[in-house]
Scaffold this motif. Structure first.
Motif, PDB file in Angstrom:
ATOM      1  N   THR A 208     102.285  58.633  37.056  1.00 52.48           N
ATOM      2  CA  THR A 208     101.954  57.916  36.117  1.00 52.48           C
ATOM      3  C   THR A 208     102.244  58.651  34.772  1.00 52.48           C
ATOM      4  O   THR A 208     102.727  57.799  33.889  1.00 52.48           O
ATOM      5  N   ARG A 211     106.044  58.540  34.123  1.00 51.95           N
ATOM      6  CA  ARG A 211     106.179  57.130  33.606  1.00 51.95           C
ATOM      7  C   ARG A 211     106.138  56.991  32.157  1.00 51.95           C
ATOM      8  O   ARG A 211     106.796  56.344  31.440  1.00 51.95           O
ATOM      9  N   GLU A 212     104.807  57.297  31.891  1.00 51.44           N
ATOM     10  CA  GLU A 212     104.346  57.044  30.450  1.00 51.44           C
ATOM     11  C   GLU A 212     105.294  57.875  29.454  1.00 51.44           C
ATOM     12  O   GLU A 212     105.794  57.046  28.396  1.00 51.44           O
ATOM     13  N   ARG A 213     105.498  59.047  29.926  1.00 48.14           N
ATOM     14  CA  ARG A 213     106.333  59.868  28.900  1.00 48.14           C
ATOM     15  C   ARG A 213     107.698  59.341  28.775  1.00 48.14           C
ATOM     16  O   ARG A 213     108.469  59.703  27.972  1.00 48.14           O
ATOM     17  N   ALA A 216     107.916  56.426  26.675  1.00 49.91           N
ATOM     18  CA  ALA A 216     107.671  57.051  25.297  1.00 49.91           C
ATOM     19  C   ALA A 216     108.894  57.419  24.655  1.00 49.91           C
ATOM     20  O   ALA A 216     109.108  57.386  23.473  1.00 49.91           O
TER      21      ALA A 216
END
Length: 233
Positions: A208, A211-213, A216
């Motif tokens: 998680t 994926r976010e980083r 981003a």
């Protein structure tokens, strides 16, 4: 820098290259361990977990060098993960030795619909006391199908097929069907099936955050966030 089998495989693959490997977003300055942009590096957040299960990644050619690869997240969380470059003509000697040792129950992870009618297909590991060795074919979907078809040395082992109830959160590459998931998502589900709940939670949290980083750090993602923010003001 914490070492693991995927990092070693990446170093070996780079050493064999006759020209530089150029991935998407190659102009971005990246951490050479997690392959995220330096300002979004997640190496300091790594939290390895113990597990009864073990994973073996059969990685297609340049897969270990791709920033979008999620198979390497398994090795981040489970340090005893194995990783080998796939070859149609030659199986890794170390893996063949392990498969013959009877220390594990080898299971080839792939959708059941691709297994032949005579091949055994299971939905969970056997409760025979042996730790599962989950063999994952790591590449694009077409590459994974090729590895599944052309690895005769794996044909004698059962196929384990995982059906995830939730929609895939993976948007780093486009899936070709709704039942195709990324390597880390499938591994998380397998850990849950094997009773390795702490490891499953650890891998899910790591995926998680990755994926976010990753998203981003993509220029178009940053632009869309800015546009949405402006519109909402």
């Amino acid at each position: 820098m914490t070492d693991n089998a995927v990092l070693r495989l990446r170093a070996e693959r780079l050493a064999r290259s006759t020209r530089p490997f150029i991935a998407r977003g190659n102009r971005i300055r990246r951490c050479q361990r997690c392959l995220l942009p330096l300002k979004l590096c997640l190496c300091a957040t790594l939290q390895p977990q113990p597990a009864h299960s073990r994973f073996c990644l059969m990685m297609y050619d340049t897969e270990p060098m791709k920033p979008s690869n999620t198979g390497r997240l398994i090795a981040d969380v489970l340090p005893n993960t194995l990783a080998f470059g796939w070859s149609r003509t030659e199986a890794p000697t170390e893996l063949l030795t392990l498969l013959e040792s009877e220390a594990y129950q080898p299971l080839v992870v792939f959708p059941a619909s691709y297994a032949s009618t005579e091949r055994r297909v299971v939905s969970e590991p056997d409760s025979n006391g042996k730790p599962p060795l989950f063999i994952m074919l790591d590449g694009t979907w077409s590459e994974a199908r090729k590895m599944f078809r052309k690895s005769p040395w794996l044909d004698r082992f059962p196929v384990i097929s995982v059906s995830l109830e939730h929609l895939s959160a993976y948007r780093l590459r486009e899936a070709h069907a709704s039942d195709q998931y990324c390597t880390a998502e499938v591994a998380t589900a397998l850990l849950g099936l094997a009773g390795d709940e702490m490891a499953a939670q650890g891998l899910n949290a790591h995926f998680t955050l990755f994926r976010e980083r990753y998203l981003a750090g993509k220029p178009h993602h940053q632009c869309s966030i800015t546009a949405e923010t402006v519109e909402s003001v």
